[in-house]
Design a protein around this motif. Structure first.
Motif, PDB file in Angstrom:
ATOM      1  N   SER A  62      47.383  42.999  40.787  1.00  0.00           N
ATOM      2  CA  SER A  62      46.142  42.684  41.683  1.00  0.00           C
ATOM      3  C   SER A  62      47.064  41.007  42.535  1.00  0.00           C
ATOM      4  CB  SER A  62      45.516  41.633  40.467  1.00  0.00           C
ATOM      5  OG  SER A  62      44.472  40.493  40.755  1.00  0.00           O
ATOM      6  N   SER A  63      46.022  41.076  43.302  1.00  0.00           N
ATOM      7  CA  SER A  63      46.717  40.087  44.571  1.00  0.00           C
ATOM      8  C   SER A  63      46.362  38.803  43.868  1.00  0.00           C
ATOM      9  CB  SER A  63      45.412  40.028  45.604  1.00  0.00           C
ATOM     10  OG  SER A  63      44.291  39.352  44.728  1.00  0.00           O
ATOM     11  N   GLY A  64      45.831  39.038  42.484  1.00  0.00           N
ATOM     12  CA  GLY A  64      46.374  37.303  41.805  1.00  0.00           C
ATOM     13  C   GLY A  64      47.252  36.890  41.344  1.00  0.00           C
ATOM     14  N   GLN A  65      48.286  38.419  41.750  1.00  0.00           N
ATOM     15  CA  GLN A  65      49.819  38.312  41.212  1.00  0.00           C
ATOM     16  C   GLN A  65      50.018  37.128  42.165  1.00  0.00           C
ATOM     17  OE1 GLN A  65      50.328  41.746  39.205  1.00  0.00           O
ATOM     18  NE2 GLN A  65      52.355  41.557  39.267  1.00  0.00           N
ATOM     19  N   PHE A  66      50.034  36.904  43.384  1.00  0.00           N
ATOM     20  CA  PHE A  66      50.945  36.124  44.195  1.00  0.00           C
ATOM     21  C   PHE A  66      49.769  34.520  44.776  1.00  0.00           C
ATOM     22  CE2 PHE A  66      51.374  40.904  45.414  1.00  0.00           C
ATOM     23  CZ  PHE A  66      53.185  39.917  45.865  1.00  0.00           C
ATOM     24  N   VAL A  67      48.416  34.623  44.808  1.00  0.00           N
ATOM     25  CA  VAL A  67      47.306  33.794  44.702  1.00  0.00           C
ATOM     26  C   VAL A  67      46.178  34.200  43.664  1.00  0.00           C
ATOM     27  CG1 VAL A  67      46.514  35.182  46.944  1.00  0.00           C
ATOM     28  CG2 VAL A  67      45.881  32.479  47.304  1.00  0.00           C
ATOM     29  N   GLU A  70      38.938  33.238  41.924  1.00  0.00           N
ATOM     30  CA  GLU A  70      37.959  34.046  41.066  1.00  0.00           C
ATOM     31  C   GLU A  70      37.709  35.548  41.524  1.00  0.00           C
ATOM     32  OE1 GLU A  70      34.071  33.341  39.549  1.00  0.00           O
ATOM     33  OE2 GLU A  70      33.840  32.465  41.407  1.00  0.00           O
ATOM     34  N   TYR A  71      37.729  36.450  42.438  1.00  0.00           N
ATOM     35  CA  TYR A  71      37.799  37.593  42.751  1.00  0.00           C
ATOM     36  C   TYR A  71      39.175  37.721  43.527  1.00  0.00           C
ATOM     37  CZ  TYR A  71      32.546  38.020  41.130  1.00  0.00           C
ATOM     38  OH  TYR A  71      31.371  38.268  41.001  1.00  0.00           O
ATOM     39  N   VAL A  72      39.437  39.593  42.846  1.00  0.00           N
ATOM     40  CA  VAL A  72      40.648  39.729  43.482  1.00  0.00           C
ATOM     41  C   VAL A  72      40.950  41.325  43.931  1.00  0.00           C
ATOM     42  CG1 VAL A  72      42.098  38.278  42.069  1.00  0.00           C
ATOM     43  CG2 VAL A  72      41.160  40.757  41.361  1.00  0.00           C
ATOM     44  N   ARG A  73      41.958  41.071  45.150  1.00  0.00           N
ATOM     45  CA  ARG A  73      41.821  42.371  45.533  1.00  0.00           C
ATOM     46  C   ARG A  73      42.835  43.320  44.829  1.00  0.00           C
ATOM     47  NH1 ARG A  73      41.371  42.930  52.014  1.00  0.00           N
ATOM     48  NH2 ARG A  73      40.686  45.350  51.386  1.00  0.00           N
ATOM     49  N   VAL A  74      42.647  44.534  44.297  1.00  0.00           N
ATOM     50  CA  VAL A  74      43.637  45.368  43.836  1.00  0.00           C
ATOM     51  C   VAL A  74      44.022  46.578  44.320  1.00  0.00           C
ATOM     52  CG1 VAL A  74      44.259  46.611  41.686  1.00  0.00           C
ATOM     53  CG2 VAL A  74      43.190  44.787  41.249  1.00  0.00           C
ATOM     54  N   LEU A  75      45.244  46.350  44.233  1.00  0.00           N
ATOM     55  CA  LEU A  75      46.314  47.591  44.521  1.00  0.00           C
ATOM     56  C   LEU A  75      46.338  48.855  44.169  1.00  0.00           C
ATOM     57  CD1 LEU A  75      48.766  46.724  47.274  1.00  0.00           C
ATOM     58  CD2 LEU A  75      47.079  48.491  47.683  1.00  0.00           C
ATOM     59  N   LEU A  76      46.284  49.942  43.930  1.00  0.00           N
ATOM     60  CA  LEU A  76      46.499  51.130  43.262  1.00  0.00           C
ATOM     61  C   LEU A  76      47.730  52.247  44.354  1.00  0.00           C
ATOM     62  CD1 LEU A  76      42.248  52.527  42.354  1.00  0.00           C
ATOM     63  CD2 LEU A  76      44.222  51.016  41.558  1.00  0.00           C
ATOM     64  N   LEU A 117      23.723  34.651  55.898  1.00  0.00           N
ATOM     65  CA  LEU A 117      25.111  34.852  56.575  1.00  0.00           C
ATOM     66  C   LEU A 117      24.689  36.560  56.091  1.00  0.00           C
ATOM     67  CD1 LEU A 117      27.374  35.118  59.053  1.00  0.00           C
ATOM     68  CD2 LEU A 117      28.725  34.729  57.423  1.00  0.00           C
ATOM     69  N   GLY A 118      23.869  37.014  54.609  1.00  0.00           N
ATOM     70  CA  GLY A 118      24.235  37.842  54.565  1.00  0.00           C
ATOM     71  C   GLY A 118      25.405  39.118  54.168  1.00  0.00           C
ATOM     72  N   ILE A 119      26.339  38.229  53.597  1.00  0.00           N
ATOM     73  CA  ILE A 119      27.870  38.509  53.400  1.00  0.00           C
ATOM     74  C   ILE A 119      27.965  39.401  52.115  1.00  0.00           C
ATOM     75  CG2 ILE A 119      30.587  38.123  53.169  1.00  0.00           C
ATOM     76  CD1 ILE A 119      30.248  36.511  56.067  1.00  0.00           C
ATOM     77  N   ASP A 120      28.787  40.823  52.117  1.00  0.00           N
ATOM     78  CA  ASP A 120      28.782  41.482  50.629  1.00  0.00           C
ATOM     79  C   ASP A 120      29.623  40.498  50.523  1.00  0.00           C
ATOM     80  OD1 ASP A 120      29.676  43.152  48.496  1.00  0.00           O
ATOM     81  OD2 ASP A 120      27.841  44.181  49.299  1.00  0.00           O
ATOM     82  N   ARG A 121      28.925  39.745  48.343  1.00  0.00           N
ATOM     83  CA  ARG A 121      30.092  39.849  48.083  1.00  0.00           C
ATOM     84  C   ARG A 121      31.795  39.923  47.948  1.00  0.00           C
ATOM     85  NH1 ARG A 121      33.501  36.993  46.539  1.00  0.00           N
ATOM     86  NH2 ARG A 121      33.311  35.085  44.296  1.00  0.00           N
ATOM     87  N   LYS A 122      31.512  41.722  47.990  1.00  0.00           N
ATOM     88  CA  LYS A 122      33.540  42.347  47.719  1.00  0.00           C
ATOM     89  C   LYS A 122      34.456  41.742  49.367  1.00  0.00           C
ATOM     90  CE  LYS A 122      31.496  46.078  49.785  1.00  0.00           C
ATOM     91  NZ  LYS A 122      31.184  47.585  50.319  1.00  0.00           N
ATOM     92  N   LEU A 123      33.917  40.972  50.149  1.00  0.00           N
ATOM     93  CA  LEU A 123      34.428  40.433  50.876  1.00  0.00           C
ATOM     94  C   LEU A 123      34.793  39.620  50.970  1.00  0.00           C
ATOM     95  CD1 LEU A 123      31.882  41.869  54.359  1.00  0.00           C
ATOM     96  CD2 LEU A 123      33.087  42.633  53.251  1.00  0.00           C
ATOM     97  N   PHE A 124      34.480  38.360  50.249  1.00  0.00           N
ATOM     98  CA  PHE A 124      34.951  37.351  49.604  1.00  0.00           C
ATOM     99  C   PHE A 124      35.864  36.826  48.671  1.00  0.00           C
ATOM    100  CE2 PHE A 124      30.985  36.466  49.119  1.00  0.00           C
ATOM    101  CZ  PHE A 124      31.003  35.045  48.128  1.00  0.00           C
ATOM    102  N   GLY A 125      37.034  36.617  47.705  1.00  0.00           N
ATOM    103  CA  GLY A 125      37.410  35.806  46.977  1.00  0.00           C
ATOM    104  C   GLY A 125      37.184  34.538  46.327  1.00  0.00           C
ATOM    105  N   ASP A 126      37.221  33.385  46.828  1.00  0.00           N
ATOM    106  CA  ASP A 126      36.895  32.318  46.463  1.00  0.00           C
ATOM    107  C   ASP A 126      36.181  31.061  47.591  1.00  0.00           C
ATOM    108  OD1 ASP A 126      36.823  31.051  43.529  1.00  0.00           O
ATOM    109  OD2 ASP A 126      38.669  31.080  43.297  1.00  0.00           O
ATOM    110  N   ILE A 127      36.152  30.753  46.820  1.00  0.00           N
ATOM    111  CA  ILE A 127      35.179  29.129  47.431  1.00  0.00           C
ATOM    112  C   ILE A 127      35.993  27.954  46.535  1.00  0.00           C
ATOM    113  CG2 ILE A 127      33.361  27.534  48.599  1.00  0.00           C
ATOM    114  CD1 ILE A 127      30.975  30.481  48.748  1.00  0.00           C
TER     115      ILE A 127
END
Length: 263
Positions: A62-67, A70-76, A117-127
């Motif tokens: 998970s990107s959470g191991q670096f930064v 709330e939402y994270v990106r995950v590498l498989l 703006l109509g941006i999907d939640r999967k495009l940003f991780g936290d505010i």
């Protein structure tokens, strides 16, 4: 990839669409022998991916191991690959605005991103916000979309500029832990006790789609909660079920919960 999907029984029905998506991602990594980066996903979905990749002997990080976000990106990824922070393709955008007139809130920023703006939640991780600044963690590929699309938040003119990840606003999750008594593990019973509402008021919140459990909307007042569940209630904040402490002599259930301050 094996077609054995017995593990479905360990998840709720609401999780099945994401499980299927996760299995598609896993198959893609197996077929291409190359890493795959997910969009931003919530902590519950992250946990599901860890279970799935463990089942199929694949690596994930998970990107959470670096930064922390709330939402994270995950590498498989296959065994040969060694993830670095750049592989998660996350950018930190700082929102500059005239803070002496008004302070931006998390809710105002989120409302602008989602509604205007109509941006999907999967495009940003936290505010993140503090007294003078605000920041958004975003998918790096969509930096121009955020910068060009967000020129005003509420009545305030704003501009977005990329900042180093180490310049993130430091924020702590504040919560208070307490013990409550509930008559059953039904969602309406828990909300009634935890939020000091009548059973009818708690039921109305659920029926009005103001309640999420583990980031999923729940509309059934008799939904059964469990240890570890994170419950979000619009305008009330969040609470987490920490521990079942057994029953009282009058057959009430003793629960330890955490009340998290609304962001």
């Amino acid at each position: 990839m094996t077609e054995d999907r017995v593990f479905y029984q360990h998840f709720s029905q609401d999780d099945i669409p994401f499980i299927d998506k996760g299995l598609e991602w896993i198959k893609r990594v197996e077929d291409t022998y190359a890493p795959f980066l997910t969009p931003f996903i919530n902590p519950h979905q992250e946990w599901i991916l860890h279970v799935l990749t463990g089942t199929y002997s694949l690596n994930c990080m998970s990107s959470g191991q670096f930064v922390q976000t709330e939402y994270v990106r995950v590498l498989l990824y296959p065994d040969y690959f060694k993830p670095e922070i750049a592989d998660f393709e996350i950018a930190l955008l700082t929102i500059s605005y005239p803070s002496k007139f008004e302070q931006l809130s998390h809710a105002k920023i989120l409302g602008t991103i989602i509604n205007r703006l109509g941006i999907d939640r999967k495009l940003f991780g936290d505010i993140l916000v503090d007294e003078k600044r605000a920041q958004i963690f975003v998918n790096r590929d969509f930096i121009p979309l955020f910068q060009d699309g967000i020129k005003k938040i509420g009545r305030l003119p704003v501009s977005l500029e990329e900042s180093p990840l180490i310049d993130r606003i430091s924020s702590e999750i504040n919560y208070k832990e307490q013990e409550i008594l509930i008559s059953s593990f039904r969602l309406d019973a828990l909300l009634s006790s935890a939020l000091k509402l009548s059973r009818k008021q708690a039921s109305q919140l659920i029926e009005k789609k103001s309640v999420q459990v583990n980031y999923q909307p729940v509309e059934k007042i008799d939904y059964i909660i469990a240890e570890g569940d994170l419950i979000s209630v619009r305008k009330f904040g969040r609470l987490k079920v920490i521990k079942n402490n057994g029953q009282t002599k009058r057959d009430k259930i003793k629960l330890t919960i955490q009340i998290l301050l609304s962001k």
